[in-house]
Design an enzyme around this catalytic site. Sequence first.
Site, PDB file in Angstrom:
ATOM      1  N   GLY A   1      35.968  43.455  41.329  1.00 26.56           N
ATOM      2  CA  GLY A   1      36.321  42.074  41.650  1.00 26.56           C
ATOM      3  C   GLY A   1      36.893  41.959  43.053  1.00 26.56           C
TER       4      GLY A   1
ATOM      5  N   HIS B   1      36.129  53.646  42.801  1.00 25.32           N
ATOM      6  CA  HIS B   1      37.116  53.592  41.720  1.00 25.32           C
ATOM      7  C   HIS B   1      36.934  54.773  40.768  1.00 25.32           C
ATOM      8  CE1 HIS B   1      37.671  49.391  43.055  1.00 25.32           C
ATOM      9  NE2 HIS B   1      38.865  49.506  42.519  1.00 25.32           N
TER      10      HIS B   1
ATOM     11  N   GLY C   1      54.042  41.302  28.668  1.00 26.65           N
ATOM     12  CA  GLY C   1      53.337  42.582  28.636  1.00 26.65           C
ATOM     13  C   GLY C   1      54.241  43.672  29.193  1.00 26.65           C
ATOM     14  N   CYS C   2      55.528  43.580  28.886  1.00 27.93           N
ATOM     15  CA  CYS C   2      56.532  44.448  29.507  1.00 27.93           C
ATOM     16  C   CYS C   2      56.388  45.921  29.146  1.00 27.93           C
ATOM     17  CB  CYS C   2      57.941  43.958  29.176  1.00 27.93           C
ATOM     18  SG  CYS C   2      58.335  43.961  27.411  1.00 27.93           S
ATOM     19  N   ASN C   3      55.814  46.224  27.980  1.00 24.85           N
ATOM     20  CA  ASN C   3      55.710  47.624  27.559  1.00 24.85           C
ATOM     21  C   ASN C   3      54.388  48.280  27.952  1.00 24.85           C
ATOM     22  OD1 ASN C   3      58.268  47.713  26.403  1.00 24.85           O
ATOM     23  ND2 ASN C   3      57.539  46.855  24.472  1.00 24.85           N
TER      24      ASN C   3
ATOM     25  N   THR D   1      46.542  39.206  34.624  1.00 27.68           N
ATOM     26  CA  THR D   1      45.564  39.698  33.656  1.00 27.68           C
ATOM     27  C   THR D   1      44.151  39.357  34.123  1.00 27.68           C
ATOM     28  OG1 THR D   1      47.116  39.519  31.825  1.00 27.68           O
ATOM     29  CG2 THR D   1      44.780  39.510  31.266  1.00 27.68           C
TER      30      THR D   1
ATOM     31  N   LYS E   1      36.256  53.018  35.126  1.00 25.51           N
ATOM     32  CA  LYS E   1      36.101  51.588  35.416  1.00 25.51           C
ATOM     33  C   LYS E   1      34.727  51.108  34.948  1.00 25.51           C
ATOM     34  CE  LYS E   1      36.617  48.177  39.161  1.00 25.51           C
ATOM     35  NZ  LYS E   1      37.556  47.342  38.394  1.00 25.51           N
TER      36      LYS E   1
ATOM     37  N   SER F   1      45.127  35.728  41.556  1.00 24.83           N
ATOM     38  CA  SER F   1      44.290  36.294  42.606  1.00 24.83           C
ATOM     39  C   SER F   1      43.449  37.422  42.033  1.00 24.83           C
ATOM     40  CB  SER F   1      45.146  36.840  43.758  1.00 24.83           C
ATOM     41  OG  SER F   1      45.608  35.796  44.581  1.00 24.83           O
TER      42      SER F   1
ATOM     43  N   ASN G   1      43.078  40.257  43.355  1.00 31.51           N
ATOM     44  CA  ASN G   1      43.811  41.491  43.595  1.00 31.51           C
ATOM     45  C   ASN G   1      45.217  41.121  44.039  1.00 31.51           C
ATOM     46  OD1 ASN G   1      44.867  43.858  45.160  1.00 31.51           O
ATOM     47  ND2 ASN G   1      42.868  44.724  44.653  1.00 31.51           N
TER      48      ASN G   1
END
Length: 253
Positions: free
Chosen positions: A153, A143, A8-10, A86, A147, A109, A111
């Site tokens: 979470g 948030h 998911g580098c971009n 993710t 959201k 995790s 977070n």
Amino acid sequence: MVKIIMHGCNGHMGQVISGLVEKDPDAEIVAGIDVADQGKNSYPVYTNMEECQVEADALIDFSSAKATDALLAYCEKRKLPVVLCTTGLSEELLAKVEETSKNVAVLKSANMSLGINTLMKLLQDAAKVLATAGFDMEIVEKHHRLKLDAPSGTALALADSINEAMDNQYHYIYDRSQRREMRDDKEIGISAVRGGTIVGEHEVIFAGPDEVIEFKHTAYSKAVFGKGAVEAAKFLAGKPAGRYDMSDVISAK
């Protein structure tokens, strides 16, 4: 030097992590994986995950839940430790995570922030003293207006951390608007605020007779999650198969 593959580098977090690693003398991104190569990275990008056979010590995933199944199979096949960032994984995918961890190191995790995970440890110590002394506990999380889920979470993870320290004696209350009764001794209230561009703020309140103690964590940018992911990758490199989380990273420091 820990060699990392960025899955998911971009995406936004992929680029945040790429920038962090460029300044980190102990880590290097050796390859990226994404649906398209936009030509903006200093490392090779593969649009077909199976074609990426670059040697690495760990993989960081900040992508889509839709790609998780194939990603876990890829990491298991290559015996490549994976930091799974993710969110929104289904129960089926969570079960797949546990199954995969029997054959390769998997860290996941609620977070990735080092600060939040340090806070969880502090809250457990505080709860053992203050909750036992009869202090009431409330969590308020804030948030941005976009959201979708509430409570966050992370708020639930904070509550779970406290509850674990107290032998899971507590239950959670999310809405008091329909209640006309005093709070009981074994509840943790969790409230959500949504507005503006707040990245993330979590406040845990211990309210006792004539005194209040507050623990608060504020994220000013998503870079805090990227920093945690990089530290997790460093920690996970060379680790045997198993299920890890950020508490393991914190304990190792």
